[in-house]
Motif scaffolding. Structure first.
Motif, mmCIF file in Angstrom:
data_model
loop_
_atom_site.group_PDB
_atom_site.id
_atom_site.type_symbol
_atom_site.label_atom_id
_atom_site.label_comp_id
_atom_site.label_asym_id
_atom_site.label_seq_id
_atom_site.Cartn_x
_atom_site.Cartn_y
_atom_site.Cartn_z
ATOM 1 N N ASP A 265 33.078 44.103 37.342
ATOM 2 C CA ASP A 265 32.405 42.862 37.493
ATOM 3 C C ASP A 265 33.036 41.629 36.703
ATOM 4 O O ASP A 265 32.531 40.868 36.279
ATOM 5 N N SER A 266 35.099 41.539 36.689
ATOM 6 C CA SER A 266 35.255 40.774 36.029
ATOM 7 C C SER A 266 36.890 40.943 36.759
ATOM 8 O O SER A 266 37.540 41.981 37.384
ATOM 9 N N ILE A 267 37.935 39.625 36.595
ATOM 10 C CA ILE A 267 39.302 39.945 36.506
ATOM 11 C C ILE A 267 39.852 41.331 35.713
ATOM 12 O O ILE A 267 40.564 41.895 36.679
ATOM 13 N N ASP A 268 39.628 41.058 34.768
ATOM 14 C CA ASP A 268 40.030 42.520 33.437
ATOM 15 C C ASP A 268 39.823 43.561 34.330
ATOM 16 O O ASP A 268 41.027 45.121 34.143
ATOM 17 N N ASP A 269 38.967 44.206 35.314
ATOM 18 C CA ASP A 269 38.538 45.095 35.741
ATOM 19 C C ASP A 269 39.317 45.736 36.739
ATOM 20 O O ASP A 269 40.037 46.266 37.350
ATOM 21 N N PHE A 270 40.098 44.567 37.317
ATOM 22 C CA PHE A 270 41.325 44.871 38.246
ATOM 23 C C PHE A 270 42.671 45.312 38.412
ATOM 24 O O PHE A 270 43.602 46.171 38.270
ATOM 25 N N PHE A 271 42.516 45.013 37.285
ATOM 26 C CA PHE A 271 43.637 45.582 35.673
ATOM 27 C C PHE A 271 43.502 47.030 35.339
ATOM 28 O O PHE A 271 44.529 47.627 34.693
ATOM 29 N N ASN A 272 42.220 47.320 35.405
ATOM 30 C CA ASN A 272 41.937 48.288 34.049
ATOM 31 C C ASN A 272 41.772 49.490 35.236
ATOM 32 O O ASN A 272 41.275 50.459 36.115
ATOM 33 N N LEU A 273 42.649 50.170 34.990
ATOM 34 C CA LEU A 273 43.383 51.459 36.267
ATOM 35 C C LEU A 273 42.103 52.726 34.904
ATOM 36 O O LEU A 273 41.865 53.947 35.710
ATOM 37 N N THR A 274 41.974 52.980 34.138
ATOM 38 C CA THR A 274 41.131 54.238 33.489
ATOM 39 C C THR A 274 40.036 53.645 33.740
ATOM 40 O O THR A 274 39.254 55.986 33.770
ATOM 41 N N ASP A 275 39.235 53.086 33.906
ATOM 42 C CA ASP A 275 37.798 52.925 34.280
ATOM 43 C C ASP A 275 37.211 52.632 35.193
ATOM 44 O O ASP A 275 36.839 53.562 36.358
ATOM 45 N N PHE A 276 38.260 52.261 36.581
ATOM 46 C CA PHE A 276 38.556 51.692 37.545
ATOM 47 C C PHE A 276 39.624 52.398 38.136
ATOM 48 O O PHE A 276 40.825 52.059 38.658
ATOM 49 N N PRO A 277 40.373 53.608 38.572
ATOM 50 C CA PRO A 277 41.289 54.312 38.927
ATOM 51 C C PRO A 277 41.811 54.498 40.298
ATOM 52 O O PRO A 277 40.041 54.351 41.071
ATOM 53 N N GLY A 278 42.739 54.305 41.122
ATOM 54 C CA GLY A 278 42.557 53.654 42.016
ATOM 55 C C GLY A 278 44.021 53.313 42.935
ATOM 56 O O GLY A 278 44.036 52.422 42.106
ATOM 57 N N GLN A 279 44.267 52.747 43.995
ATOM 58 C CA GLN A 279 45.461 51.648 44.426
ATOM 59 C C GLN A 279 44.500 50.204 44.387
ATOM 60 O O GLN A 279 43.321 50.179 44.741
ATOM 61 N N ARG A 280 45.336 49.300 43.904
ATOM 62 C CA ARG A 280 44.986 48.199 44.048
ATOM 63 C C ARG A 280 46.029 47.384 45.549
ATOM 64 O O ARG A 280 47.356 47.442 45.651
ATOM 65 N N GLY A 281 44.926 46.272 46.204
ATOM 66 C CA GLY A 281 45.127 45.236 46.997
ATOM 67 C C GLY A 281 46.044 43.764 45.932
ATOM 68 O O GLY A 281 45.479 43.673 45.837
ATOM 69 N N LEU A 282 47.013 43.143 46.483
ATOM 70 C CA LEU A 282 47.693 42.391 46.333
ATOM 71 C C LEU A 282 48.432 41.416 46.902
ATOM 72 O O LEU A 282 49.751 41.740 48.042
ATOM 73 N N ARG A 283 48.624 40.361 47.450
ATOM 74 C CA ARG A 283 49.012 39.402 48.177
ATOM 75 C C ARG A 283 50.340 39.298 47.734
ATOM 76 O O ARG A 283 50.723 39.364 46.847
ATOM 77 N N LYS A 284 51.424 40.051 48.685
ATOM 78 C CA LYS A 284 53.059 39.594 48.873
ATOM 79 C C LYS A 284 53.459 38.988 47.842
ATOM 80 O O LYS A 284 54.052 38.043 49.073
ATOM 81 N N GLY A 285 53.669 37.961 46.876
ATOM 82 C CA GLY A 285 53.978 36.248 46.626
ATOM 83 C C GLY A 285 53.415 36.622 45.031
ATOM 84 O O GLY A 285 52.666 36.897 44.868
ATOM 85 N N ALA A 286 53.727 35.147 44.419
ATOM 86 C CA ALA A 286 53.419 34.812 42.707
ATOM 87 C C ALA A 286 52.138 34.124 43.046
ATOM 88 O O ALA A 286 51.535 34.322 41.988
ATOM 89 N N LYS A 287 52.099 33.754 43.960
ATOM 90 C CA LYS A 287 50.550 32.742 43.691
ATOM 91 C C LYS A 287 49.874 33.457 43.933
ATOM 92 O O LYS A 287 49.913 34.076 44.576
ATOM 93 N N ALA A 288 48.583 33.320 43.539
ATOM 94 C CA ALA A 288 47.083 33.680 42.883
ATOM 95 C C ALA A 288 47.607 34.596 41.602
ATOM 96 O O ALA A 288 46.674 34.919 40.653
ATOM 97 N N ASN A 289 48.975 35.729 41.686
ATOM 98 C CA ASN A 289 49.608 37.300 41.199
ATOM 99 C C ASN A 289 49.091 36.336 40.188
ATOM 100 O O ASN A 289 48.380 37.170 38.843
ATOM 101 N N LEU A 290 50.405 35.888 39.698
ATOM 102 C CA LEU A 290 50.407 35.015 38.045
ATOM 103 C C LEU A 290 49.172 34.729 37.451
ATOM 104 O O LEU A 290 48.705 34.620 36.166
#
Length: 357
Positions: free
Chosen positions: A146-171
């Motif tokens: 339920d938060s952007i933090d969870d996208f980076f939380n591989l412990t509680d939500f394991p699995g592969q992530r998809g990210l656009r290949k570039g700096a904008k939005a990711n940073l």
């Protein structure tokens, strides 16, 4: 009436015959292009008698720049992101657009006062407000992110992530996930320490990332189970979930709002027809019509009240718009001037980071 779809990823040089009765528009393909064909192109062809050819690119700004610099322009109108519109205009690669050609709102309000603030620039006219969001496949995730933090939380939500290949939005998303308030993100990215902090956060998931480049890829990655979460364009996820019945959910926390705008490449073969197309496609009714095909907000204030149901005749589009009040609680508006100034520099840093161990 003739509608032609031509897909290309060439950077320059592909030739498309063009006459005064034929116009070439470059966009992003997929569900977004469908919305433009239905809301803009078909009625334009019917009323103006000018055929519209669509071409698609992963990011139209790239082939536009290459075509103009090569002196071989085959595209009359292109749909680009805001920071690219500013940069290309500053570099003299776009035609100036006189906003007096744009039609007034139905109540007579001049176009200059009817477009959302910032939606009109010297060389560009906005059509939609969209956002980069995170989304997940409910069948492949245990629990409820339920938060952007969870996208980076591989412990509680394991699995592969998809990210656009570039700096904008990711940073930006990395900093928000690292605790930086949305209002402070760009101040942080103006510093070396802030950029380092963003890349350090991306380091925490780097080995679990599948990189995407085209807007159609994240829904496919989610559907195929190659990733359990991905950043994506909100309209692409809406189309997959509502239009195709995929078990996808959007997490609006940390969304990054942006404009897409129409521009005319310098030396476009059919400039006058291009101006006619932009004026037609960005009138009040046409922008409202597009919103019935995909969940991107219209760039004109007068279009909002005309937005109704999706093509299924059941789904109210309002709650699915990135600009819906409930979706804006922790939203970040893309700093267009920041990216116009820093895009090359930060993408060079990104590519070096990507190539490193």
């Amino acid at each position: 009436m003739r509608k032609t779809l031509i897909l290309t990823t060439a950077l320059a040089g592909f030739a498309i015959p063009a006459t005064a009765q034929e116009l070439t528009v470059m966009s992003w393909g997929g569900a977004y292009e469908v919305s433009q064909v239905e809301a803009y192109n078909k009625p334009f062809e019917a009323e103006m008698g000018i055929s519209v050819n669509m071409v698609a690119a992963d990011n139209p700004a790239t082939p536009i720049k290459a075509q103009v610099e090569a002196g071989n322009v085959s595209v009359d109108v292109a749909d680009v992101e805001y920071s690219d519109a500013i940069r290309l205009c500053d570099e003299g690669l776009l035609e100036v657009i006189d906003t007096s050609i744009l039609p007034a709102a139905p109540d007579g309000t001049p176009a200059e006062d009817d477009f959302i603030e910032g939606a009109l620039t010297d060389c560009a006219v906005a059509n939609i407000v969209w956002s980069t969001v995170m989304a997940y496949n409910t069948e492949n995730v245990e629990g409820t992110p339920d938060s952007i933090d969870d996208f980076f939380n591989l412990t509680d939500f394991p699995g592969q992530r998809g990210l656009r290949k570039g700096a904008k939005a990711n940073l930006e998303m990395a900093l928000m996930a690292d605790g930086v308030p949305a209002a402070e993100v760009y101040d942080m990215l103006e510093t070396d320490e802030g950029v380092d902090r963003a890349f350090a956060k991306l380091d925490t998931i780097k080995d679990s990332v599948v990189w995407w480049e085209a807007g159609a890829q994240p829904p496919q990655l989610l559907a195929d189970g190659e990733v359990v979460m991905s950043t994506a364009y909100n309209g692409r996820i809406f189309n997959a979930a509502i239009g195709e019945g995929q078990p996808f959910e959007i997490v609006w926390d940390g969304q990054i709002l942006d404009f897409d705008l129409f521009v005319i490449p310098k030396g476009a073969p059919n400039k006058e027809e291009a101006l006619q197309y932009i004026a037609f496609a960005t009138d009040t009714q046409r922008l409202a019509d597009q919103a019935s095909w995909i969940s991107y907000g219209p760039a004109r204030l007068s279009s909002g009240p005309l937005v109704g149901l999706y093509q299924d005749g059941e789904t109210a589009m309002g709650p699915h718009m990135p600009t819906a009040e409930a979706n804006l609680e922790n939203a970040l508006v893309n700093n267009f001037e920041f990216w116009a100034d820093r895009d090359v520099e930060l993408n060079e840093r990104f590519n070096s980071w990507l190539a490193s161990n």
